[in-house]
Design a protein around this motif. Structure first.
Motif, PDB file in Angstrom:
ATOM      1  N   MET A 136       0.830  -1.203   0.000  1.00 31.72           N
ATOM      2  CA  MET A 136       0.000   0.000   0.000  1.00 31.72           C
ATOM      3  C   MET A 136       0.858   1.245   0.000  1.00 31.72           C
ATOM      4  O   MET A 136       1.926   1.273   0.586  1.00 31.72           O
ATOM      5  N   ASP A 137       0.361   2.266  -0.668  1.00 33.31           N
ATOM      6  CA  ASP A 137       1.131   3.498  -0.757  1.00 33.31           C
ATOM      7  C   ASP A 137       0.326   4.633  -0.134  1.00 33.31           C
ATOM      8  O   ASP A 137      -0.863   4.768  -0.387  1.00 33.31           O
ATOM      9  N   TYR A 138       0.983   5.431   0.698  1.00 35.29           N
ATOM     10  CA  TYR A 138       0.262   6.498   1.389  1.00 35.29           C
ATOM     11  C   TYR A 138       0.777   7.875   0.968  1.00 35.29           C
ATOM     12  O   TYR A 138       0.850   8.788   1.774  1.00 35.29           O
ATOM     13  N   GLY A 139       1.146   7.994  -0.294  1.00 34.09           N
ATOM     14  CA  GLY A 139       1.571   9.300  -0.820  1.00 34.09           C
ATOM     15  C   GLY A 139       2.831   9.794  -0.142  1.00 34.09           C
ATOM     16  O   GLY A 139       3.839   9.087  -0.116  1.00 34.09           O
ATOM     17  N   ASP A 140       2.768  11.008   0.425  1.00 35.75           N
ATOM     18  CA  ASP A 140       3.950  11.613   1.060  1.00 35.75           C
ATOM     19  C   ASP A 140       4.253  10.988   2.413  1.00 35.75           C
ATOM     20  O   ASP A 140       5.278  11.272   3.018  1.00 35.75           O
ATOM     21  N   TYR A 141       3.330  10.172   2.907  1.00 31.88           N
ATOM     22  CA  TYR A 141       3.481   9.633   4.258  1.00 31.88           C
ATOM     23  C   TYR A 141       3.841   8.147   4.263  1.00 31.88           C
ATOM     24  O   TYR A 141       3.666   7.455   3.272  1.00 31.88           O
ATOM     25  N   GLU A 142       4.320   7.705   5.391  1.00 31.19           N
ATOM     26  CA  GLU A 142       4.512   6.266   5.566  1.00 31.19           C
ATOM     27  C   GLU A 142       4.093   5.870   6.978  1.00 31.19           C
ATOM     28  O   GLU A 142       4.098   6.684   7.895  1.00 31.19           O
ATOM     29  N   GLY A 143       3.710   4.606   7.103  1.00 34.04           N
ATOM     30  CA  GLY A 143       3.324   4.097   8.411  1.00 34.04           C
ATOM     31  C   GLY A 143       4.565   3.648   9.178  1.00 34.04           C
ATOM     32  O   GLY A 143       5.586   3.285   8.595  1.00 34.04           O
ATOM     33  N   VAL A 144       4.490   3.711  10.490  1.00 32.06           N
ATOM     34  CA  VAL A 144       5.560   3.193  11.352  1.00 32.06           C
ATOM     35  C   VAL A 144       4.882   2.321  12.400  1.00 32.06           C
ATOM     36  O   VAL A 144       4.076   2.818  13.178  1.00 32.06           O
ATOM     37  N   MET A 145       5.177   1.034  12.367  1.00 27.56           N
ATOM     38  CA  MET A 145       4.451   0.136  13.265  1.00 27.56           C
ATOM     39  C   MET A 145       5.373  -0.790  14.031  1.00 27.56           C
ATOM     40  O   MET A 145       6.368  -1.270  13.500  1.00 27.56           O
ATOM     41  N   GLY A 146       4.995  -1.023  15.269  1.00 28.37           N
ATOM     42  CA  GLY A 146       5.654  -2.035  16.080  1.00 28.37           C
ATOM     43  C   GLY A 146       4.567  -2.971  16.573  1.00 28.37           C
ATOM     44  O   GLY A 146       3.453  -2.528  16.856  1.00 28.37           O
ATOM     45  N   LEU A 147       4.875  -4.263  16.647  1.00 31.39           N
ATOM     46  CA  LEU A 147       3.842  -5.214  17.056  1.00 31.39           C
ATOM     47  C   LEU A 147       4.190  -5.863  18.391  1.00 31.39           C
ATOM     48  O   LEU A 147       5.356  -6.136  18.688  1.00 31.39           O
ATOM     49  N   GLU A 148       3.149  -6.087  19.179  1.00 29.11           N
ATOM     50  CA  GLU A 148       3.304  -6.847  20.425  1.00 29.11           C
ATOM     51  C   GLU A 148       2.446  -8.083  20.295  1.00 29.11           C
ATOM     52  O   GLU A 148       1.236  -7.980  20.121  1.00 29.11           O
ATOM     53  N   VAL A 149       3.088  -9.223  20.342  1.00 27.30           N
ATOM     54  CA  VAL A 149       2.345 -10.465  20.183  1.00 27.30           C
ATOM     55  C   VAL A 149       2.344 -11.229  21.499  1.00 27.30           C
ATOM     56  O   VAL A 149       3.377 -11.318  22.171  1.00 27.30           O
TER      57      VAL A 149
END
Ligand SMILES: [Zn+2]
Length: 483
Positions: free
Chosen positions: A1-14
């Motif tokens: 997926m592309d979010y234009g000028d932005y990007e996602g930053v994710m950390g996961l806790e499982v």
């Protein structure tokens, strides 16, 4: 997926439920689905004076996962009390690990769009689960709550990643790889529906190329891969919209509503200091010796990523095949058993990925319960290779072999499906068809070569698919050209 000028930053806790027979700090059973409150004792009910004792198996499993994720294993780690009140937590605190967890600083390798990426693992720690509140229908409509403490103090590993994940797709790949590792290690059943493998995600956004992290929200209890992908995508878009409108992301915990496909604010985010962590006074620091770690290391199986690399090198299979075959340890074993008997990896892989997996999927069967043994599949493939039956007949026979478990040789003989490789018999049929189709013959000879398919089809129909296809093609071409 592309979010234009932005990007996602994710950390996961499982949170992964461990497959130990007993709970983390007492001897009660961890079996799922028992009569409510039947697997309890003073310790897991939090009665005054009851003392916890660590289950060695939980430590074994934590070390095992830590080694698989390339973590450092702490020689000394401590348990801590995480204080909060909730009716499913009778002690008023959860025993977890905070400042000195058992495993730190590892990583997990994922492939996305053919690129290899390392997602850093900040820590893996041990903790106990809480009990479970049970409601009539939903929590909103129920007039009462019931509590079941069977799950209270069942062992969990919490695996916390660094914020290295950029897209919802990457998050799903990370989770799948992590789940595969847990399954390979045989320490968790990975069942998301029963909550044995649960995921929370921290999500923020930033302008592409920026270093600084934005304010994050936490998404709770994402209980399927589909929900993970949908909710993260929704949340990233929501944050981008908010920022674009000049708003600010508020640090909070949000819940995903799967029916509506949106996330809702649940509560303001707690900080670690809200929990008043302090070392658990009823448990000594946990000391792990080098010998202990070495013992556990010896039990490590070949892991999915190693298997993928070995399959690629040894069997020269494409990445797609390798990913599917190694996604399940039993399926990978099935593949290797089969090629011992029929050493053509690509042919075996094709059959497993199409015919066999289709049957597995239809009947909801797992590879280890396959009704058709590797020997049986190898026998079927040998019949094709020897020219006894055509590939088409083999595919027709496959479901019957699968269903009955009867040897392919026997079925082929009983049904008279043996391939016709006798030249004169095939020629006789060809001549018959040609005699019946003067117009098609003339068109073919006038240059409509596509009609070869028509003649092949007719002969196959006449011979019930039993004519040797290679021989048929050769003979048919000669005849059609008048040779
Ligand atoms: Zn107990």
């Amino acid at each position: 997926m592309d979010y234009g000028d932005y990007e996602g930053v994710m950390g996961l806790e499982v949170h992964a439920h461990l497959l130990t027979n007993s709970k983390i700090f007492c001897g009660c059973s961890t079996a799922f689905g028992a009569e409510p409150n039947s697997h309890t004792c003073p310790t897991c009910m939090g009665l005054p004076g009851a003392l916890p004792v660590i289950n060695k198996k939980v430590v074994d499993f934590a070390i095992k996962l830590g080694l698989a994720l390339h973590c450092g294993i702490s020689r000394k780690s401590i348990f801590a009390r995480k204080n909060y009140y909730y009716p499913d937590l009778p002690k008023g605190y959860q025993i977890s690990q905070y400042e000195e967890p058992i495993c730190t600083n590892g990583y997990l390798t994922i492939y996305t769009n053919d690129a290899k990426k390392r997602v850093r693992v900040n820590r893996v720690h041990m903790e106990e689960d809480a009990g479970k509140l049970v409601h009539e229908n939903t929590i909103e409509t129920s007039s009462y709550s019931m509590v079941d403490y069977n799950r209270s103090s069942t062992p969990l590993l919490e695996i916390v990643s660094e914020p290295d994940i950029a897209t919802p797709e990457e998050a799903v790949v990370y989770l799948k790889v992590l789940r595969d590792i847990l399954l390979y290690l045989e320490i968790c059943d990975g069942n998301m529906e029963e909550g044995s493998f649960r995921c929370d995600a921290n999500v923020s956004i930033r302008k592409k190329g920026a270093q600084e992290l934005g304010t994050r929200t936490e998404m709770k209890n994402l209980n399927s891969f589909k929900h993970v992908e949908k909710s993260l995508d929704y949340e990233i878009k929501r944050q981008i919209e908010l920022i674009k409108k000049g708003g600010k992301v508020v640090q909070e915990t949000r819940l995903f509503n799967a029916d509506e496909g949106v996330t809702y604010s649940m509560r303001g985010k707690e900080e670690a200091h809200d929990y008043r962590y302090f070392p658990e006074p009823d448990l000594l620091p946990l000391i792990v010796s080098d010998e202990w770690i070495d013992e556990v290391r010896k039990t490590l199986p070949e892991l999915p990523m190693e298997k993928m690399e070995r399959f690629t090198d040894k069997y020269n299979l494409p990445r797609y095949d390798v990913e599917i075959l190694s996604s399940d340890k039993d399926l990978a074993d099935y593949f290797e058993e089969t090629i011992k008997l029929f050493p053509e990896p690509k042919t075996v892989s094709n059959w497993i990925m199409t015919e066999l997996l289709r049957e597995f999927k239809e009947g909801d069967v797992s590879p280890k319960d396959s009704p058709i043994s590797p020997a049986c599949l190898a026998e079927l493939l040998s019949l094709v290779k020897e020219g006894t039956i055509s590939n088409k007949i083999a595919k027709d026979v496959f479901p019957e072999v699968y269903k009955t478990g009867v040897s392919p040789k026997k079925i082929v003989q009983e049904k008279g499906l043996i391939q016709i490789s006798d030249e004169s018999a095939i020629i006789a049929t060809i001549d018959e068809i040609i005699a019946r189709s003067p117009k098609e013959l003339a068109d073919f000879r006038a240059g409509k070569e596509k009609l070869l398919g028509f003649f092949v089809g007719q002969v196959m129909k006449e011979t019930k698919g039993q004519a040797n296809p290679k021989l048929l093609n050769e003979l048919l071409l000669k005849r059609l050209k008048g040779e």
